[in-house]
Scaffold this motif. Sequence first.
Motif, short mmCIF file in Angstrom:
data_model
loop_
_atom_site.label_atom_id
_atom_site.label_comp_id
_atom_site.label_asym_id
_atom_site.label_seq_id
_atom_site.Cartn_x
_atom_site.Cartn_y
_atom_site.Cartn_z
N GLY A 119 13.14 -11.14 -18.69
CA GLY A 119 14.52 -10.92 -19.08
C GLY A 119 14.96 -9.54 -18.62
N GLY A 120 15.38 -8.69 -19.57
CA GLY A 120 15.81 -7.33 -19.24
C GLY A 120 14.68 -6.33 -19.11
N TRP A 121 13.44 -6.75 -19.31
CA TRP A 121 12.29 -5.87 -19.14
C TRP A 121 11.80 -5.97 -17.69
N ARG A 122 11.64 -4.81 -17.06
CA ARG A 122 11.19 -4.75 -15.67
C ARG A 122 9.74 -4.27 -15.64
N LEU A 123 8.87 -5.04 -15.02
CA LEU A 123 7.46 -4.70 -14.92
C LEU A 123 7.17 -4.23 -13.50
N ASN A 124 6.74 -2.98 -13.37
CA ASN A 124 6.43 -2.38 -12.08
C ASN A 124 4.95 -2.03 -12.02
N ALA A 125 4.33 -2.31 -10.87
CA ALA A 125 2.91 -2.00 -10.72
C ALA A 125 2.59 -1.61 -9.29
N ALA A 126 1.70 -0.63 -9.16
CA ALA A 126 1.15 -0.24 -7.87
C ALA A 126 -0.33 0.09 -8.11
N ASP A 127 -0.72 1.35 -7.88
CA ASP A 127 -2.12 1.73 -8.05
C ASP A 127 -2.38 2.57 -9.29
N GLY A 128 -1.32 2.86 -10.08
CA GLY A 128 -1.53 3.53 -11.36
C GLY A 128 -1.24 5.01 -11.39
N PHE A 129 -0.77 5.61 -10.30
CA PHE A 129 -0.59 7.07 -10.27
C PHE A 129 0.84 7.49 -10.60
N SER A 149 -0.48 18.00 -0.96
CA SER A 149 0.01 18.33 -2.30
C SER A 149 -0.68 17.51 -3.38
N ALA A 150 -1.36 16.42 -2.98
CA ALA A 150 -2.07 15.59 -3.96
C ALA A 150 -3.40 16.22 -4.38
N LYS A 151 -3.76 17.35 -3.79
CA LYS A 151 -4.94 18.13 -4.19
C LYS A 151 -6.22 17.29 -4.19
N GLY A 152 -6.42 16.59 -3.08
CA GLY A 152 -7.67 15.85 -2.91
C GLY A 152 -7.66 14.44 -3.45
N ASN A 153 -6.59 14.04 -4.13
CA ASN A 153 -6.52 12.68 -4.66
C ASN A 153 -5.87 11.79 -3.61
N ALA A 154 -6.71 11.25 -2.72
CA ALA A 154 -6.20 10.47 -1.60
C ALA A 154 -5.49 9.21 -2.06
N ALA A 155 -5.98 8.60 -3.15
CA ALA A 155 -5.36 7.37 -3.64
C ALA A 155 -3.96 7.64 -4.17
N ASP A 156 -3.79 8.74 -4.86
CA ASP A 156 -2.47 9.13 -5.37
C ASP A 156 -1.51 9.34 -4.20
N ALA A 157 -1.96 10.09 -3.19
CA ALA A 157 -1.11 10.35 -2.03
C ALA A 157 -0.73 9.06 -1.32
N ALA A 158 -1.70 8.16 -1.17
CA ALA A 158 -1.43 6.90 -0.48
C ALA A 158 -0.39 6.08 -1.22
N GLU A 159 -0.49 6.05 -2.56
CA GLU A 159 0.49 5.29 -3.34
C GLU A 159 1.89 5.86 -3.16
N ARG A 160 2.01 7.18 -3.18
CA ARG A 160 3.33 7.79 -3.05
C ARG A 160 3.90 7.60 -1.64
N LEU A 161 3.06 7.68 -0.63
CA LEU A 161 3.53 7.44 0.73
C LEU A 161 4.01 6.00 0.89
N GLU A 162 3.28 5.07 0.28
CA GLU A 162 3.71 3.67 0.35
C GLU A 162 5.06 3.49 -0.35
#
Length: 246
Positions: free
Chosen positions: A23-33, A129-142
């Motif tokens: 309904g009016g609830w939006r569920l968003n998901a990626a890698d968790g960062f 800028s992700a300070k070594g967190n490659a997964a975080d950076a990848a999620e944001r770039l995506e």
Amino acid sequence: MSPSDLEPIADAAWPARERERLGGWRLNAADGFSLRINACWPLGEADRDPEAAIDAVEAFYGERGLPVRFKLTDGATAPADLSDRLARRGYALHGETLLMTGPAVGVADPQVELSARPDPAFEALLIASAKGNAADAAERLEALGRIPAPARFARLTLEGRTAALGACAVDGEAVGIFGMRTDPDFRRRGLARRVLDALLAEAAGLGARTAYLQVEEANTPAIALYGARGFSTAYRYRYWSKPARD
């Protein structure tokens, strides 16, 4: 613009990899960062009883091994007692964030390069800028790559290096500002303001009149920067989370 008007625009501007609705609830998901694209946005009444809807949200994130997270926005959350329901289930409150708005008025800067897609130099600073967190950076770039057109990516080069960057998403008369970063070696030189001005000038040329951005309440330097640039707090939101199940 009211929260009920602006929140759907902000949701569309920073798209999650997976998007579902109750309904009016939006569920968003990626890698968790990035919190915004890994949370349920209850912007209207759910299509079922609230407790059943919470159960469904928990199942959605549980199936993906992600923390269960709700983004509750002042003036746009339904039902109004959702925070009480989440507290009774053991959710923790965190991430107080300001949604600031201001005029989409800026000044073009010949040293700020603008493009419709992030280039390798843009990506390199964002990764650093992700300070070594490659997964975080990848999620944001995506996520940046999913911003719908017209999107613009700004990069300021000094001394042969990418010194600062930012991005924007234009939706009619609204423009969202995202991904603002400054290389630590170039801070306190007013570069973020220059990038912001260049993005706003470009967005105004694309028809934007009102700009918005999200900034954590604890980030006082950024709030001061945006305040000096004519932005003010329109409303606030915060997260309620449960850890991911083992």
